[in-house]
Design an enzyme around this catalytic site. Structure first.
Site, short mmCIF file in Angstrom:
data_model
loop_
_atom_site.label_atom_id
_atom_site.label_comp_id
_atom_site.label_asym_id
_atom_site.label_seq_id
_atom_site.Cartn_x
_atom_site.Cartn_y
_atom_site.Cartn_z
N LYS A 169 -3.00 7.64 1.37
CA LYS A 169 -3.14 6.21 1.64
C LYS A 169 -4.45 5.89 2.34
O LYS A 169 -4.62 4.78 2.85
CB LYS A 169 -1.94 5.74 2.49
CG LYS A 169 -0.59 5.97 1.81
CD LYS A 169 0.56 5.77 2.76
CE LYS A 169 1.85 6.26 2.10
NZ LYS A 169 2.97 6.31 3.07
N PRO B 158 0.75 -1.24 0.00
CA PRO B 158 0.00 0.00 0.00
C PRO B 158 0.79 1.30 0.00
O PRO B 158 1.12 1.81 1.05
CB PRO B 158 -0.83 -0.10 1.30
CG PRO B 158 -0.06 -1.04 2.18
CD PRO B 158 0.94 -1.73 1.35
N GLU B 159 1.06 1.87 -1.15
CA GLU B 159 1.35 3.30 -1.20
C GLU B 159 0.13 3.92 -1.88
O GLU B 159 -0.84 3.20 -2.16
CB GLU B 159 2.67 3.58 -1.95
CG GLU B 159 3.85 3.03 -1.16
CD GLU B 159 5.23 3.55 -1.55
OE1 GLU B 159 5.30 4.65 -2.13
OE2 GLU B 159 6.20 2.86 -1.26
N ARG C 272 12.00 4.10 8.60
CA ARG C 272 11.96 3.10 7.53
C ARG C 272 13.35 2.96 6.95
O ARG C 272 14.22 3.78 7.18
CB ARG C 272 11.00 3.53 6.42
CG ARG C 272 9.70 4.12 6.90
CD ARG C 272 8.94 3.17 7.79
NE ARG C 272 8.74 1.90 7.13
CZ ARG C 272 7.89 1.70 6.14
NH1 ARG C 272 7.13 2.69 5.74
NH2 ARG C 272 7.77 0.55 5.57
#
Length: 275
Positions: free
Chosen positions: A52, A2-3, A264
């Site tokens: 998103k 999911p982006e 991240r």
DNA sequence: GCGGAATGTAGAT
DNA sequence: TCTACCTTCCGCT
């Protein structure tokens, strides 16, 4: 996976399957039973995506109600034609058509699945920055933040209040494509650099919606053009640096690096992305 | 079977 | 800056 492109694609697909039709809603896993019961049997008016965040509209007074879904890191919304199969695993929300032609959609592992009013939905959107996939996006708002910020451009691109919909893959890839050192401060970007990044994001993410995967490698750097063996990562597309730490850069051959940034793993080529 | 990682974010410290 | 959380899958024992 999911982006933002995944969510916009999902909104279009779910709209196609369920839009304008009465829908059955349930929560086989049980954690959204209350919300599902409230929309069960109502007509799905449409699907909307902002960054998103996915919103599914249900007919009702005062703008109706919305199911707000955020897939988080590993949520999925699988859908298909025909009657729904026997539930397997942890299905938070199951949608299915009330009559033929049949279709179903199963939501698993979302960060968020909740019922919102029209007003609450707007509050969620208001907290988000411009989304390259939305026609109403104003990149000037993002530039106003970036051009004043001492934060690294890599962190700014991941901040959904600055730009909505960009995730770890698009951040790494768009910075590579513009030869930008991810550790540069936002305020050290030039206006021309930002304009080019935004325009590129619009193109890349639209292509992402169309193909339902992230492809960022320019024609002149494809495996065929460069005489290297084709390689497709787990995420399904061809990329320059994302999850390629320790491998040679497709363009210069230097080793792709990785380091944690903004919670991240960041990936970049130290040679192609200098100062 | 277990541990870690994964395209994410909110809330505590 | 950290921790918790949602779920699946892969590699290692």
């Amino acid at each position: 996976m999911p982006e933002g492109h995944t969510i916009h694609r999902l909104a279009a697909d779910l709209d196609g399957r369920f839009g304008g039709r009465p829908v059955r809603a349930s929560s086989p896993q049980g954690r959204f039973s209350g919300g599902a019961a409230l929309v069960d049997g109502r007509t799905l008016t449409g699907a909307d995506a902002h960054g998103k965040h996915l919103f599914l509209g249900f007919e009702g007074p005062a703008g109706g109600d919305w199911i707000h879904v955020h897939l988080g890191l590993y949520g999925t919304f699988a859908h298909g034609d025909g009657p729904p199969p026997a539930p397997v695993g942890q299905i938070r929300l199951r949608l299915s058509t009330a009559e033929a032609p049949h279709a179903y959609a199963d939501l698993r592992g979302p960060n968020t699945c909740e019922l919102l009013t029209e007003r609450q939905k707007r509050a969620v959107s208001d907290r988000l920055g411009p989304d390259p996939l939305r026609a109403d996006a104003d990149p000037e708002r993002a530039w106003a933040r970036i051009s004043r910020s001492r934060t690294t451009v890599a962190a700014l691109l991941m901040d959904q209040k600055v730009v909505a919909g960009v995730g770890n893959v698009y951040r790494a890839e768009v910075l590579f494509r513009h030869h930008i050192d991810p550790y540069r401060a936002g305020r050290d970007l030039t206006r021309a650099e930002w304009d080019a990044i935004w325009t590129d994001l619009v193109g890349l993410m639209r292509e992402g919606v169309r193909l339902n995967r992230i492809d960022t490698v320019r024609p002149e750097h494809t495996p065929e053009a460069m005489g290297r063996p084709p390689r497709v990562d787990d995420h399904g597309g061809e990329v320059y640096v994302y999850r390629r730490a320790g491998l040679p850069c497709h363009v210069c051959g230097d080793e792709v690096r990785t380091a944690p940034l903004a919670a991240r793993n960041l990936f970049w080529c130290p040679t192609c992305q200098k100062g």
